[in-house]
Design a protein around this motif. Structure first.
Motif, PDB file in Angstrom:
ATOM      1  N   PRO A 111      15.454   8.410 -54.036  1.00 20.85           N
ATOM      2  CA  PRO A 111      15.316   9.733 -54.644  1.00 20.85           C
ATOM      3  C   PRO A 111      15.911  10.827 -53.763  1.00 20.85           C
ATOM      4  O   PRO A 111      16.044  10.658 -52.546  1.00 20.85           O
ATOM      5  CB  PRO A 111      13.803   9.902 -54.781  1.00 20.85           C
ATOM      6  N   ALA A 112      16.261  11.945 -54.372  1.00 20.27           N
ATOM      7  CA  ALA A 112      16.739  13.112 -53.638  1.00 20.27           C
ATOM      8  C   ALA A 112      15.716  13.468 -52.569  1.00 20.27           C
ATOM      9  O   ALA A 112      14.519  13.369 -52.778  1.00 20.27           O
ATOM     10  CB  ALA A 112      16.962  14.279 -54.586  1.00 20.27           C
ATOM     11  N   GLY A 113      16.224  13.860 -51.416  1.00 26.28           N
ATOM     12  CA  GLY A 113      15.369  14.213 -50.294  1.00 26.28           C
ATOM     13  C   GLY A 113      15.185  13.089 -49.290  1.00 26.28           C
ATOM     14  O   GLY A 113      14.698  13.306 -48.190  1.00 26.28           O
ATOM     15  N   THR A 114      15.592  11.861 -49.660  1.00 30.33           N
ATOM     16  CA  THR A 114      15.461  10.723 -48.753  1.00 30.33           C
ATOM     17  C   THR A 114      16.495  10.831 -47.638  1.00 30.33           C
ATOM     18  O   THR A 114      17.686  11.002 -47.899  1.00 30.33           O
ATOM     19  CB  THR A 114      15.663   9.387 -49.499  1.00 30.33           C
ATOM     20  N   ARG A 115      16.050  10.739 -46.386  1.00 22.86           N
ATOM     21  CA  ARG A 115      16.964  10.739 -45.247  1.00 22.86           C
ATOM     22  C   ARG A 115      17.501   9.317 -45.055  1.00 22.86           C
ATOM     23  O   ARG A 115      16.734   8.354 -45.118  1.00 22.86           O
ATOM     24  CB  ARG A 115      16.250  11.240 -44.009  1.00 22.86           C
ATOM     25  N   VAL A 116      18.817   9.199 -44.823  1.00 27.65           N
ATOM     26  CA  VAL A 116      19.446   7.884 -44.750  1.00 27.65           C
ATOM     27  C   VAL A 116      20.453   7.798 -43.610  1.00 27.65           C
ATOM     28  O   VAL A 116      21.001   8.807 -43.168  1.00 27.65           O
ATOM     29  CB  VAL A 116      20.177   7.546 -46.073  1.00 27.65           C
ATOM     30  N   ALA A 117      20.686   6.588 -43.146  1.00 28.34           N
ATOM     31  CA  ALA A 117      21.807   6.249 -42.273  1.00 28.34           C
ATOM     32  C   ALA A 117      22.776   5.469 -43.147  1.00 28.34           C
ATOM     33  O   ALA A 117      22.366   4.601 -43.922  1.00 28.34           O
ATOM     34  CB  ALA A 117      21.353   5.407 -41.093  1.00 28.34           C
ATOM     35  N   VAL A 118      24.063   5.773 -43.062  1.00 28.43           N
ATOM     36  CA  VAL A 118      25.061   5.204 -43.964  1.00 28.43           C
ATOM     37  C   VAL A 118      25.723   3.982 -43.339  1.00 28.43           C
ATOM     38  O   VAL A 118      26.156   4.023 -42.191  1.00 28.43           O
ATOM     39  CB  VAL A 118      26.129   6.266 -44.305  1.00 28.43           C
ATOM     40  N   GLU A 119      25.808   2.902 -44.096  1.00 26.47           N
ATOM     41  CA  GLU A 119      26.572   1.709 -43.719  1.00 26.47           C
ATOM     42  C   GLU A 119      27.748   1.643 -44.672  1.00 26.47           C
ATOM     43  O   GLU A 119      27.589   1.237 -45.830  1.00 26.47           O
ATOM     44  CB  GLU A 119      25.707   0.454 -43.819  1.00 26.47           C
ATOM     45  N   PRO A 120      28.940   2.082 -44.246  1.00 24.62           N
ATOM     46  CA  PRO A 120      30.061   2.198 -45.174  1.00 24.62           C
ATOM     47  C   PRO A 120      30.810   0.905 -45.470  1.00 24.62           C
ATOM     48  O   PRO A 120      31.627   0.863 -46.380  1.00 24.62           O
ATOM     49  CB  PRO A 120      30.979   3.194 -44.472  1.00 24.62           C
ATOM     50  N   ALA A 121      30.547  -0.159 -44.721  1.00 26.79           N
ATOM     51  CA  ALA A 121      31.285  -1.405 -44.915  1.00 26.79           C
ATOM     52  C   ALA A 121      30.867  -2.094 -46.202  1.00 26.79           C
ATOM     53  O   ALA A 121      29.690  -2.101 -46.570  1.00 26.79           O
ATOM     54  CB  ALA A 121      31.064  -2.344 -43.735  1.00 26.79           C
ATOM     55  N   ILE A 122      31.833  -2.669 -46.888  1.00 27.81           N
ATOM     56  CA  ILE A 122      31.558  -3.467 -48.084  1.00 27.81           C
ATOM     57  C   ILE A 122      32.157  -4.857 -47.828  1.00 27.81           C
ATOM     58  O   ILE A 122      33.307  -5.115 -48.148  1.00 27.81           O
ATOM     59  CB  ILE A 122      32.169  -2.841 -49.354  1.00 27.81           C
ATOM     60  N   PRO A 123      31.385  -5.748 -47.192  1.00 26.51           N
ATOM     61  CA  PRO A 123      31.902  -7.072 -46.866  1.00 26.51           C
ATOM     62  C   PRO A 123      31.977  -7.974 -48.088  1.00 26.51           C
ATOM     63  O   PRO A 123      31.266  -7.765 -49.074  1.00 26.51           O
ATOM     64  CB  PRO A 123      30.885  -7.596 -45.859  1.00 26.51           C
ATOM     65  N   CYS A 124      32.842  -8.991 -48.003  1.00 32.86           N
ATOM     66  CA  CYS A 124      33.000  -9.917 -49.130  1.00 32.86           C
ATOM     67  C   CYS A 124      31.851 -10.920 -49.206  1.00 32.86           C
ATOM     68  O   CYS A 124      31.525 -11.415 -50.275  1.00 32.86           O
ATOM     69  CB  CYS A 124      34.333 -10.653 -49.029  1.00 32.86           C
ATOM     70  N   GLY A 125      31.249 -11.251 -48.044  1.00 32.07           N
ATOM     71  CA  GLY A 125      30.156 -12.215 -48.009  1.00 32.07           C
ATOM     72  C   GLY A 125      30.599 -13.663 -48.058  1.00 32.07           C
ATOM     73  O   GLY A 125      29.771 -14.567 -47.994  1.00 32.07           O
ATOM     74  N   ARG A 126      31.909 -13.922 -48.140  1.00 36.00           N
ATOM     75  CA  ARG A 126      32.410 -15.285 -48.295  1.00 36.00           C
ATOM     76  C   ARG A 126      33.320 -15.755 -47.159  1.00 36.00           C
ATOM     77  O   ARG A 126      33.457 -16.948 -46.944  1.00 36.00           O
ATOM     78  CB  ARG A 126      33.172 -15.401 -49.612  1.00 36.00           C
ATOM     79  N   CYS A 127      33.955 -14.807 -46.455  1.00 42.76           N
ATOM     80  CA  CYS A 127      34.926 -15.211 -45.426  1.00 42.76           C
ATOM     81  C   CYS A 127      34.213 -15.777 -44.192  1.00 42.76           C
ATOM     82  O   CYS A 127      32.988 -15.731 -44.084  1.00 42.76           O
ATOM     83  CB  CYS A 127      35.810 -14.021 -45.036  1.00 42.76           C
ATOM     84  N   ARG A 128      34.989 -16.309 -43.276  1.00 42.79           N
ATOM     85  CA  ARG A 128      34.442 -16.930 -42.073  1.00 42.79           C
ATOM     86  C   ARG A 128      33.574 -15.949 -41.274  1.00 42.79           C
ATOM     87  O   ARG A 128      32.498 -16.298 -40.818  1.00 42.79           O
ATOM     88  CB  ARG A 128      35.577 -17.445 -41.198  1.00 42.79           C
ATOM     89  N   THR A 129      34.053 -14.708 -41.089  1.00 39.33           N
ATOM     90  CA  THR A 129      33.269 -13.766 -40.288  1.00 39.33           C
ATOM     91  C   THR A 129      31.972 -13.367 -40.988  1.00 39.33           C
ATOM     92  O   THR A 129      30.941 -13.227 -40.337  1.00 39.33           O
ATOM     93  CB  THR A 129      34.087 -12.511 -39.913  1.00 39.33           C
TER      94      THR A 129
END
Length: 107
Positions: free
Chosen positions: A79-97
């Motif tokens: 909801p509006a007003g929630t304080r957040v830390a942003v994680e901007p990465a969008i990983p594929c979830g399938r590669c070796r790393t």
């Protein structure tokens, strides 16, 4: 929506403060008003050299992906007003790393 101010890197040691339009959040997304941004080592390498290891700056990009702020709009899970830390990465979830637990290094 209004415009936002951003530090945009155009090339080595070429940072320009620019205004960019703010997009409305899509369904399930929120808009975060950024209160603080950290510059990490990769930002500094891009600024100084236009590259960070094998990653080369090919087009103007915003620096400062380590951010924190407050949710101000949207219909996402917070909801509006929630304080957040942003994680901007969008990983594929399938590669070796990703499978090795290093999603921050996903190609």
């Amino acid at each position: 929506m209004n415009d936002a101010t951003a530090a945009i890197l155009h090339g080595p040691k070429d940072v320009r403060i620019e205004r960019h339009p703010i997009s409305r959040p899509a369904p399930g997304e929120v808009l975060v008003e950024i209160g603080a941004v950290g510059l990490c080592g990769s930002d500094l390498h891009y600024y100084a050299h236009g590259e960070n290891g094998p990653n080369v700056l090919r087009s103007p990009t915003a620096l400062g992906h380590e951010a924190a702020g407050t949710v101000v709009a949207g219909d996402g899970p917070l909801p509006a007003g929630t304080r957040v830390a942003v994680e901007p990465a969008i990983p594929c979830g399938r590669c070796r790393t990703c499978r090795a637990g290093r999603y921050n290094q996903c190609p």
